[in-house]
Scaffold this active site. Structure first.
Site, mmCIF file in Angstrom:
data_model
loop_
_atom_site.group_PDB
_atom_site.id
_atom_site.type_symbol
_atom_site.label_atom_id
_atom_site.label_comp_id
_atom_site.label_asym_id
_atom_site.label_seq_id
_atom_site.Cartn_x
_atom_site.Cartn_y
_atom_site.Cartn_z
ATOM 1 N N ARG A 263 45.572 14.191 67.312
ATOM 2 C CA ARG A 263 46.762 15.035 67.047
ATOM 3 C C ARG A 263 48.050 14.369 67.546
ATOM 4 O O ARG A 263 48.959 15.062 68.042
ATOM 5 C CB ARG A 263 46.620 16.418 67.684
ATOM 6 C CG ARG A 263 45.522 17.246 67.166
ATOM 7 C CD ARG A 263 45.638 17.643 65.681
ATOM 8 N NE ARG A 263 44.421 18.297 65.281
ATOM 9 C CZ ARG A 263 43.365 17.615 64.814
ATOM 10 N NH1 ARG A 263 43.395 16.307 64.649
ATOM 11 N NH2 ARG A 263 42.279 18.261 64.463
ATOM 12 N N SER B 67 46.689 25.998 65.731
ATOM 13 C CA SER B 67 46.309 25.876 67.148
ATOM 14 C C SER B 67 47.549 25.557 67.981
ATOM 15 O O SER B 67 48.307 24.655 67.647
ATOM 16 C CB SER B 67 45.295 24.749 67.339
ATOM 17 O OG SER B 67 44.099 25.088 66.691
ATOM 18 N N GLU C 169 49.973 21.418 71.028
ATOM 19 C CA GLU C 169 49.855 20.703 69.751
ATOM 20 C C GLU C 169 51.115 20.983 68.920
ATOM 21 O O GLU C 169 51.590 20.105 68.201
ATOM 22 C CB GLU C 169 48.609 21.186 69.006
ATOM 23 C CG GLU C 169 48.432 20.511 67.663
ATOM 24 C CD GLU C 169 47.168 20.948 66.925
ATOM 25 O OE1 GLU C 169 46.108 21.128 67.562
ATOM 26 O OE2 GLU C 169 47.260 21.116 65.697
HETATM 27 C C1 LIG Z 1 46.794 28.876 59.630
HETATM 28 C C2 LIG Z 1 46.999 27.466 60.074
HETATM 29 C C3 LIG Z 1 45.905 26.610 60.181
HETATM 30 C C4 LIG Z 1 46.072 25.289 60.607
HETATM 31 N N1 LIG Z 1 44.971 24.489 60.713
HETATM 32 C C5 LIG Z 1 45.135 23.200 61.111
HETATM 33 C C6 LIG Z 1 43.999 22.325 61.227
HETATM 34 O O1 LIG Z 1 42.871 22.685 60.936
HETATM 35 N N2 LIG Z 1 44.230 21.063 61.658
HETATM 36 C C7 LIG Z 1 45.467 20.607 61.973
HETATM 37 O O2 LIG Z 1 45.606 19.433 62.338
HETATM 38 N N3 LIG Z 1 46.543 21.406 61.871
HETATM 39 C C8 LIG Z 1 46.417 22.691 61.447
HETATM 40 N N4 LIG Z 1 47.501 23.515 61.369
HETATM 41 C C9 LIG Z 1 48.822 23.007 61.786
HETATM 42 C C10 LIG Z 1 49.663 22.436 60.632
HETATM 43 O O3 LIG Z 1 49.360 23.051 59.411
HETATM 44 C C11 LIG Z 1 49.472 20.938 60.461
HETATM 45 O O4 LIG Z 1 49.745 20.294 61.664
HETATM 46 C C12 LIG Z 1 50.351 20.388 59.339
HETATM 47 O O5 LIG Z 1 49.914 19.089 59.037
HETATM 48 C C13 LIG Z 1 51.843 20.347 59.726
HETATM 49 O O6 LIG Z 1 52.569 19.981 58.559
HETATM 50 P P1 LIG Z 1 54.021 20.569 58.274
HETATM 51 O O7 LIG Z 1 54.529 19.881 57.056
HETATM 52 O O8 LIG Z 1 53.999 22.047 58.220
HETATM 53 O O9 LIG Z 1 54.801 20.062 59.551
HETATM 54 P P2 LIG Z 1 55.989 20.813 60.303
HETATM 55 O O10 LIG Z 1 55.435 21.982 61.051
HETATM 56 O O11 LIG Z 1 57.104 21.067 59.369
HETATM 57 O O12 LIG Z 1 56.409 19.692 61.338
HETATM 58 C C14 LIG Z 1 55.574 19.308 62.395
HETATM 59 C C15 LIG Z 1 56.231 18.129 63.108
HETATM 60 O O13 LIG Z 1 56.305 17.040 62.204
HETATM 61 C C16 LIG Z 1 57.658 16.632 62.021
HETATM 62 N N5 LIG Z 1 57.793 16.227 60.608
HETATM 63 C C17 LIG Z 1 57.486 16.940 59.520
HETATM 64 N N6 LIG Z 1 57.717 16.223 58.403
HETATM 65 C C18 LIG Z 1 58.193 15.028 58.820
HETATM 66 C C19 LIG Z 1 58.615 13.845 58.146
HETATM 67 N N7 LIG Z 1 58.613 13.732 56.815
HETATM 68 N N8 LIG Z 1 59.053 12.789 58.896
HETATM 69 C C20 LIG Z 1 59.044 12.861 60.236
HETATM 70 N N9 LIG Z 1 58.656 13.957 60.934
HETATM 71 C C21 LIG Z 1 58.234 15.031 60.229
HETATM 72 C C22 LIG Z 1 58.517 17.819 62.395
HETATM 73 O O14 LIG Z 1 59.801 17.413 62.843
HETATM 74 C C23 LIG Z 1 57.684 18.406 63.525
HETATM 75 O O15 LIG Z 1 57.932 17.722 64.713
HETATM 76 C C24 LIG Z 1 47.365 24.827 60.927
HETATM 77 C C25 LIG Z 1 48.470 25.684 60.826
HETATM 78 C C26 LIG Z 1 48.291 26.981 60.391
HETATM 79 C C27 LIG Z 1 49.489 27.893 60.267
#
Ligand SMILES: Cc1cc2nc3c(=O)[nH]c(=O)nc-3n(C[C@H](O)[C@H](O)[C@H](O)COP(=O)(O)OP(=O)(O)OC[C@H]3O[C@@H](n4cnc5c(N)ncnc54)[C@H](O)[C@@H]3O)c2cc1C
Length: 327
Positions: free
Chosen positions: A182, A232, A323
Protein backbone atom coordinates in the site's frame (compact mmCIF):
# COMPACT_ATOMS: atom_id res chain seq x y z
CA UNK A 1 -8.87 40.74 -12.82
CA UNK A 2 -8.94 38.33 -9.90
CA UNK A 3 -7.06 35.02 -9.96
CA UNK A 4 -10.15 32.96 -10.67
CA UNK A 5 -11.17 34.99 -13.71
CA UNK A 6 -7.64 34.87 -15.06
CA UNK A 7 -7.60 31.09 -14.68
CA UNK A 8 -11.07 30.87 -16.23
CA UNK A 9 -9.82 32.67 -19.34
CA UNK A 10 -7.38 29.84 -20.04
CA UNK A 11 -9.28 26.96 -18.44
CA UNK A 12 -12.96 27.64 -19.17
CA UNK A 13 -14.14 24.56 -17.25
CA UNK A 14 -12.51 25.57 -13.97
CA UNK A 15 -14.97 26.10 -11.11
CA UNK A 16 -14.92 27.94 -7.81
CA UNK A 17 -15.96 26.90 -4.27
CA UNK A 18 -16.81 23.30 -5.07
CA UNK A 19 -17.76 20.98 -2.15
CA UNK A 20 -15.09 18.30 -1.95
CA UNK A 21 -17.59 15.98 -0.25
CA UNK A 22 -19.05 15.46 -3.74
CA UNK A 23 -15.69 14.09 -4.87
CA UNK A 24 -15.03 11.77 -1.96
CA UNK A 25 -16.60 8.36 -1.32
CA UNK A 26 -16.62 9.38 2.39
CA UNK A 27 -18.97 12.29 1.45
CA UNK A 28 -16.95 14.54 3.76
CA UNK A 29 -15.05 17.73 2.96
CA UNK A 30 -15.34 21.51 2.70
CA UNK A 31 -14.90 23.71 -0.34
CA UNK A 32 -12.09 23.64 -2.89
CA UNK A 33 -11.28 27.26 -3.73
CA UNK A 34 -10.69 26.26 -7.36
CA UNK A 35 -11.65 22.96 -8.93
CA UNK A 36 -11.10 21.29 -12.29
CA UNK A 37 -12.20 17.87 -13.40
CA UNK A 38 -10.33 16.63 -16.42
CA UNK A 39 -9.17 13.47 -18.11
CA UNK A 40 -7.01 15.38 -20.57
CA UNK A 41 -3.35 15.00 -19.59
CA UNK A 42 -2.35 18.03 -21.66
CA UNK A 43 -4.85 20.17 -19.75
CA UNK A 44 -3.59 18.67 -16.48
CA UNK A 45 -0.03 19.59 -17.40
CA UNK A 46 -0.97 23.12 -18.48
CA UNK A 47 -2.92 23.99 -15.35
CA UNK A 48 -0.32 22.49 -13.02
CA UNK A 49 2.40 24.49 -14.80
CA UNK A 50 0.32 27.61 -14.32
CA UNK A 51 -0.54 27.23 -10.63
CA UNK A 52 2.96 25.98 -9.85
CA UNK A 53 4.41 29.21 -11.27
CA UNK A 54 1.88 31.32 -9.38
CA UNK A 55 2.48 29.47 -6.12
CA UNK A 56 -1.15 28.42 -5.78
CA UNK A 57 -1.33 25.24 -3.68
CA UNK A 58 -2.76 22.29 -5.59
CA UNK A 59 -3.78 18.72 -5.14
CA UNK A 60 -4.44 16.04 -7.76
CA UNK A 61 -6.95 13.36 -6.88
CA UNK A 62 -8.57 10.49 -8.77
CA UNK A 63 -11.82 8.95 -7.58
CA UNK A 64 -11.51 10.27 -4.01
CA UNK A 65 -11.98 6.77 -2.60
CA UNK A 66 -8.93 6.71 -0.32
CA UNK A 67 -9.07 10.25 1.01
CA UNK A 68 -10.44 12.17 3.97
CA UNK A 69 -10.87 15.85 3.12
CA UNK A 70 -11.03 18.40 5.91
CA UNK A 71 -14.25 20.30 6.54
CA UNK A 72 -12.08 23.41 6.15
CA UNK A 73 -11.72 22.55 2.47
CA UNK A 74 -8.67 23.23 0.33
CA UNK A 75 -7.34 26.74 -0.16
CA UNK A 76 -6.05 26.22 -3.68
CA UNK A 77 -6.73 24.14 -6.78
CA UNK A 78 -8.00 20.58 -6.66
CA UNK A 79 -7.79 18.68 -9.95
CA UNK A 80 -9.84 15.51 -10.19
CA UNK A 81 -7.96 13.58 -12.88
CA UNK A 82 -10.69 11.15 -13.67
CA UNK A 83 -12.62 10.21 -16.74
CA UNK A 84 -15.94 11.92 -17.18
CA UNK A 85 -17.69 9.83 -19.72
CA UNK A 86 -17.32 6.10 -19.50
CA UNK A 87 -17.47 5.29 -23.17
CA UNK A 88 -14.87 2.99 -24.64
CA UNK A 89 -14.08 5.43 -27.46
CA UNK A 90 -13.11 8.11 -24.92
CA UNK A 91 -10.13 6.09 -23.78
CA UNK A 92 -6.86 5.69 -25.47
CA UNK A 93 -5.96 2.07 -24.75
CA UNK A 94 -2.93 1.01 -26.80
CA UNK A 95 -1.96 -2.65 -26.89
CA UNK A 96 1.41 -4.04 -27.93
CA UNK A 97 2.21 -7.76 -28.32
CA UNK A 98 4.86 -9.07 -25.94
CA UNK A 99 5.04 -12.87 -26.30
CA UNK A 100 2.50 -14.44 -23.92
CA UNK A 101 1.57 -11.06 -22.58
CA UNK A 102 0.42 -7.72 -23.87
CA UNK A 103 1.73 -4.30 -22.94
CA UNK A 104 -1.28 -2.04 -22.46
CA UNK A 105 -0.76 1.71 -22.32
CA UNK A 106 -3.59 3.72 -20.81
CA UNK A 107 -4.23 7.12 -19.23
CA UNK A 108 -4.47 6.80 -15.47
CA UNK A 109 -7.68 8.86 -15.32
CA UNK A 110 -9.48 5.65 -16.27
CA UNK A 111 -11.51 4.00 -13.48
CA UNK A 112 -9.82 0.77 -12.46
CA UNK A 113 -13.07 -1.21 -12.70
CA UNK A 114 -13.74 0.09 -16.22
CA UNK A 115 -10.24 -0.84 -17.29
CA UNK A 116 -10.73 -4.37 -15.91
CA UNK A 117 -14.00 -4.77 -17.80
CA UNK A 118 -12.28 -3.70 -21.04
CA UNK A 119 -9.37 -6.14 -20.76
CA UNK A 120 -11.45 -9.20 -21.72
CA UNK A 121 -8.77 -11.82 -22.48
CA UNK A 122 -5.94 -10.19 -20.52
CA UNK A 123 -5.31 -11.37 -16.99
CA UNK A 124 -3.61 -9.65 -14.02
CA UNK A 125 -6.17 -7.20 -12.68
CA UNK A 126 -9.02 -9.51 -11.61
CA UNK A 127 -8.28 -8.83 -7.91
CA UNK A 128 -9.27 -5.20 -8.48
CA UNK A 129 -12.88 -5.86 -9.50
CA UNK A 130 -15.12 -3.71 -7.32
CA UNK A 131 -12.38 -1.41 -6.04
CA UNK A 132 -13.51 2.18 -6.63
CA UNK A 133 -11.25 4.94 -7.97
CA UNK A 134 -8.90 5.48 -10.88
CA UNK A 135 -5.83 3.66 -12.11
CA UNK A 136 -3.80 6.73 -10.99
CA UNK A 137 -5.08 6.45 -7.42
CA UNK A 138 -4.46 2.69 -7.46
CA UNK A 139 -0.83 3.23 -8.54
CA UNK A 140 -0.33 5.97 -5.94
CA UNK A 141 -1.33 3.68 -3.07
CA UNK A 142 -0.34 0.38 -4.74
CA UNK A 143 -3.91 -0.81 -4.31
CA UNK A 144 -4.43 -4.50 -3.96
CA UNK A 145 -6.57 -7.35 -2.69
CA UNK A 146 -6.39 -11.12 -2.29
CA UNK A 147 -2.58 -11.00 -1.99
CA UNK A 148 -2.12 -9.19 -5.30
CA UNK A 149 -1.56 -5.56 -6.13
CA UNK A 150 -1.30 -3.20 -9.07
CA UNK A 151 2.50 -3.12 -8.85
CA UNK A 152 2.58 -6.73 -10.13
CA UNK A 153 1.27 -5.53 -13.49
CA UNK A 154 3.09 -2.22 -13.86
CA UNK A 155 5.72 -2.01 -16.56
CA UNK A 156 6.24 1.75 -16.34
CA UNK A 157 4.50 4.93 -15.22
CA UNK A 158 4.49 8.28 -17.03
CA UNK A 159 4.63 11.17 -14.62
CA UNK A 160 4.73 14.94 -14.49
CA UNK A 161 7.57 15.91 -12.21
CA UNK A 162 6.77 19.29 -10.67
CA UNK A 163 9.71 19.52 -8.29
CA UNK A 164 11.15 22.42 -10.31
CA UNK A 165 9.48 25.44 -11.90
CA UNK A 166 9.26 23.62 -15.21
CA UNK A 167 6.98 20.63 -15.26
CA UNK A 168 8.99 17.69 -16.63
CA UNK A 169 7.57 14.57 -18.28
CA UNK A 170 9.28 11.41 -17.09
CA UNK A 171 8.89 7.67 -17.60
CA UNK A 172 9.54 5.61 -14.47
CA UNK A 173 10.16 1.88 -14.67
CA UNK A 174 8.44 -0.37 -12.13
CA UNK A 175 11.55 -0.58 -9.91
CA UNK A 176 11.86 3.21 -9.72
CA UNK A 177 8.29 3.46 -8.40
CA UNK A 178 9.43 1.91 -5.07
CA UNK A 179 6.24 -0.08 -4.66
CA UNK A 180 5.60 -1.70 -1.32
CA UNK A 181 2.58 -2.79 0.66
CA UNK A 182 0.00 0.00 0.00
CA UNK A 183 2.79 2.42 -0.80
CA UNK A 184 4.90 3.81 -3.62
CA UNK A 185 7.24 6.70 -4.31
CA UNK A 186 4.15 8.66 -5.40
CA UNK A 187 2.38 8.26 -2.06
CA UNK A 188 5.28 10.00 -0.35
CA UNK A 189 6.11 12.58 -3.02
CA UNK A 190 3.36 14.98 -4.10
CA UNK A 191 5.68 16.34 -6.81
CA UNK A 192 5.08 13.29 -9.00
CA UNK A 193 1.76 13.23 -10.84
CA UNK A 194 0.77 10.03 -12.57
CA UNK A 195 -0.68 10.60 -16.04
CA UNK A 196 -0.45 7.27 -17.84
CA UNK A 197 0.95 3.80 -17.37
CA UNK A 198 2.04 0.69 -19.21
CA UNK A 199 0.63 -2.52 -17.81
CA UNK A 200 1.96 -5.96 -18.54
CA UNK A 201 -1.04 -8.31 -18.72
CA UNK A 202 -1.04 -12.03 -19.50
CA UNK A 203 -3.08 -13.46 -22.35
CA UNK A 204 -5.67 -15.84 -20.92
CA UNK A 205 -9.07 -17.37 -21.54
CA UNK A 206 -11.82 -14.74 -21.41
CA UNK A 207 -14.36 -16.99 -19.62
CA UNK A 208 -11.85 -17.93 -16.93
CA UNK A 209 -11.00 -14.28 -16.36
CA UNK A 210 -14.71 -13.45 -16.11
CA UNK A 211 -15.17 -16.23 -13.56
CA UNK A 212 -12.30 -14.92 -11.38
CA UNK A 213 -13.74 -11.40 -11.56
CA UNK A 214 -17.17 -12.62 -10.58
CA UNK A 215 -15.75 -14.74 -7.67
CA UNK A 216 -13.81 -11.74 -6.38
CA UNK A 217 -16.84 -9.48 -6.64
CA UNK A 218 -18.90 -12.02 -4.70
CA UNK A 219 -16.28 -12.21 -1.92
CA UNK A 220 -16.30 -8.41 -1.80
CA UNK A 221 -20.09 -8.20 -1.55
CA UNK A 222 -20.04 -10.52 1.45
CA UNK A 223 -17.13 -8.86 3.28
CA UNK A 224 -17.29 -5.18 2.43
CA UNK A 225 -19.36 -2.86 4.64
CA UNK A 226 -22.04 -0.76 2.95
CA UNK A 227 -22.25 3.01 3.38
CA UNK A 228 -20.02 6.01 2.75
CA UNK A 229 -16.39 5.15 3.52
CA UNK A 230 -12.85 5.40 2.17
CA UNK A 231 -12.14 1.68 2.35
CA UNK A 232 -9.65 0.44 4.94
CA UNK A 233 -8.52 3.26 7.19
CA UNK A 234 -5.32 1.57 8.39
CA UNK A 235 -2.72 -0.63 6.78
CA UNK A 236 -2.48 -4.12 8.20
CA UNK A 237 0.37 -4.30 10.68
CA UNK A 238 3.56 -5.71 9.17
CA UNK A 239 5.62 -7.23 11.97
CA UNK A 240 5.37 -9.35 15.09
CA UNK A 241 3.64 -8.79 18.39
CA UNK A 242 5.22 -9.60 21.72
CA UNK A 243 4.88 -13.22 22.89
CA UNK A 244 2.88 -12.39 26.04
CA UNK A 245 0.31 -10.59 23.87
CA UNK A 246 -0.10 -13.70 21.71
CA UNK A 247 -0.62 -15.79 24.87
CA UNK A 248 -3.51 -13.52 25.83
CA UNK A 249 -4.94 -13.39 22.29
CA UNK A 250 -4.44 -16.82 20.68
CA UNK A 251 -6.58 -15.75 17.70
CA UNK A 252 -3.60 -13.60 16.63
CA UNK A 253 -1.12 -16.50 16.63
CA UNK A 254 -1.33 -17.56 12.96
CA UNK A 255 -1.19 -13.94 11.75
CA UNK A 256 1.78 -13.28 14.00
CA UNK A 257 3.61 -16.23 12.47
CA UNK A 258 3.12 -14.71 9.00
CA UNK A 259 4.08 -11.26 10.29
CA UNK A 260 0.96 -9.58 8.89
CA UNK A 261 -1.76 -8.74 11.39
CA UNK A 262 -5.11 -7.45 10.11
CA UNK A 263 -5.76 -3.99 11.49
CA UNK A 264 -9.48 -4.78 11.60
CA UNK A 265 -8.93 -7.69 13.98
CA UNK A 266 -6.78 -5.56 16.34
CA UNK A 267 -9.47 -2.86 16.38
CA UNK A 268 -12.16 -5.47 17.03
CA UNK A 269 -10.15 -6.94 19.92
CA UNK A 270 -10.03 -3.44 21.43
CA UNK A 271 -13.83 -3.68 21.63
CA UNK A 272 -14.27 -0.78 19.23
CA UNK A 273 -16.60 -2.31 16.64
CA UNK A 274 -19.68 -0.13 16.37
CA UNK A 275 -18.09 2.76 18.32
CA UNK A 276 -19.54 6.12 17.24
CA UNK A 277 -18.21 9.66 17.44
CA UNK A 278 -20.67 12.18 16.06
CA UNK A 279 -21.97 10.69 12.85
CA UNK A 280 -18.88 8.57 12.18
CA UNK A 281 -18.99 4.91 13.15
CA UNK A 282 -16.54 2.01 13.19
CA UNK A 283 -18.30 -0.53 11.01
CA UNK A 284 -20.04 -3.44 12.72
CA UNK A 285 -19.11 -5.60 9.74
CA UNK A 286 -15.40 -4.75 9.36
CA UNK A 287 -13.63 -2.79 12.08
CA UNK A 288 -11.05 -1.29 9.71
CA UNK A 289 -13.84 0.67 7.97
CA UNK A 290 -15.23 3.94 9.33
CA UNK A 291 -18.67 4.76 7.98
CA UNK A 292 -20.13 8.24 7.57
CA UNK A 293 -23.69 7.60 8.75
CA UNK A 294 -24.88 10.85 7.19
CA UNK A 295 -23.42 14.10 8.48
CA UNK A 296 -20.03 13.05 9.90
CA UNK A 297 -17.42 15.80 10.04
CA UNK A 298 -13.75 15.29 9.27
CA UNK A 299 -13.08 15.79 12.99
CA UNK A 300 -15.50 12.97 13.87
CA UNK A 301 -13.43 10.63 11.69
CA UNK A 302 -10.09 11.95 12.95
CA UNK A 303 -11.23 11.53 16.56
CA UNK A 304 -12.17 7.92 15.85
CA UNK A 305 -8.81 7.37 14.12
CA UNK A 306 -6.99 8.77 17.16
CA UNK A 307 -9.06 6.65 19.54
CA UNK A 308 -8.22 3.53 17.53
CA UNK A 309 -4.50 4.33 17.44
CA UNK A 310 -4.41 4.98 21.18
CA UNK A 311 -6.36 1.81 22.05
CA UNK A 312 -4.29 -0.43 19.77
CA UNK A 313 -1.07 1.06 21.11
CA UNK A 314 -2.15 0.47 24.72
CA UNK A 315 -3.29 -3.11 24.14
CA UNK A 316 -0.85 -4.39 21.55
CA UNK A 317 2.13 -2.00 21.92
CA UNK A 318 2.20 -1.19 18.20
CA UNK A 319 1.47 1.86 16.06
CA UNK A 320 -1.09 1.49 13.29
CA UNK A 321 -0.48 3.71 10.29
CA UNK A 322 -3.13 5.16 8.03
CA UNK A 323 -3.75 3.77 4.55
CA UNK A 324 -5.97 6.74 3.66
CA UNK A 325 -4.58 10.19 2.89
CA UNK A 326 -5.88 13.07 5.00
CA UNK A 327 -5.95 16.55 3.47
C1 LIG B 1 -15.69 0.50 -0.48
C2 LIG B 1 -14.22 0.63 -0.73
C3 LIG B 1 -13.45 -0.52 -0.89
C4 LIG B 1 -12.07 -0.42 -1.11
N1 LIG B 1 -11.34 -1.57 -1.25
C5 LIG B 1 -10.01 -1.48 -1.48
C6 LIG B 1 -9.21 -2.66 -1.63
O1 LIG B 1 -9.70 -3.78 -1.60
N2 LIG B 1 -7.88 -2.50 -1.84
C7 LIG B 1 -7.30 -1.28 -1.90
O2 LIG B 1 -6.08 -1.21 -2.11
N3 LIG B 1 -8.02 -0.16 -1.76
C8 LIG B 1 -9.36 -0.21 -1.56
N4 LIG B 1 -10.10 0.92 -1.39
C9 LIG B 1 -9.41 2.23 -1.39
C10 LIG B 1 -9.39 2.91 -2.77
O3 LIG B 1 -10.50 2.56 -3.55
C11 LIG B 1 -8.14 2.59 -3.56
O4 LIG B 1 -7.01 2.91 -2.81
C12 LIG B 1 -8.12 3.32 -4.90
O5 LIG B 1 -7.11 2.75 -5.70
C13 LIG B 1 -7.86 4.83 -4.75
O6 LIG B 1 -8.03 5.42 -6.03
P1 LIG B 1 -8.63 6.88 -6.20
O7 LIG B 1 -8.55 7.22 -7.64
O8 LIG B 1 -9.98 6.97 -5.59
O9 LIG B 1 -7.58 7.73 -5.37
P2 LIG B 1 -7.88 9.03 -4.51
O10 LIG B 1 -8.60 8.64 -3.26
O11 LIG B 1 -8.49 10.08 -5.36
O12 LIG B 1 -6.40 9.45 -4.13
C14 LIG B 1 -5.61 8.68 -3.27
C15 LIG B 1 -4.22 9.30 -3.23
O13 LIG B 1 -3.65 9.21 -4.52
C16 LIG B 1 -3.32 10.50 -5.02
N5 LIG B 1 -3.59 10.48 -6.48
C17 LIG B 1 -4.72 10.14 -7.09
N6 LIG B 1 -4.57 10.21 -8.43
C18 LIG B 1 -3.30 10.62 -8.64
C19 LIG B 1 -2.53 10.88 -9.81
N7 LIG B 1 -3.03 10.75 -11.05
N8 LIG B 1 -1.24 11.30 -9.66
C20 LIG B 1 -0.70 11.41 -8.44
N9 LIG B 1 -1.38 11.18 -7.29
C21 LIG B 1 -2.67 10.79 -7.39
C22 LIG B 1 -4.18 11.48 -4.27
O14 LIG B 1 -3.58 12.77 -4.20
C23 LIG B 1 -4.23 10.81 -2.91
O15 LIG B 1 -3.07 11.10 -2.18
C24 LIG B 1 -11.47 0.85 -1.18
C25 LIG B 1 -12.24 2.01 -1.02
C26 LIG B 1 -13.60 1.90 -0.82
C27 LIG B 1 -14.43 3.15 -0.66
Amino acid sequence: MDVFNELKNDFPRIEKDIPLKNYSTFRIGGLAKYFLRTSDKKELKKIIERVNKENIPFLVIGGGSNILFSDNGFDGLVVAYRAENLLKENFNIEKKENGNSMIVKVDTSIPLSFLISEMKNLSGLEWGAGIPGTLGGAINGNAGAFNESISNSIESVDVLDISSNNVLEKKMKNKECLFGYRTSIFKNDNNLLIVSAELNLIKDNEDEIKKRISDNLNKRIVKQPKGFSAGSIFKNYQGKLEENIIENYPQLKSFNEKGIIPAGLLIELCGLKGKKIGDAKISDEHANFIINLKNATSDDVINLINLIKKSVKEKFLIDLSEEIKIF
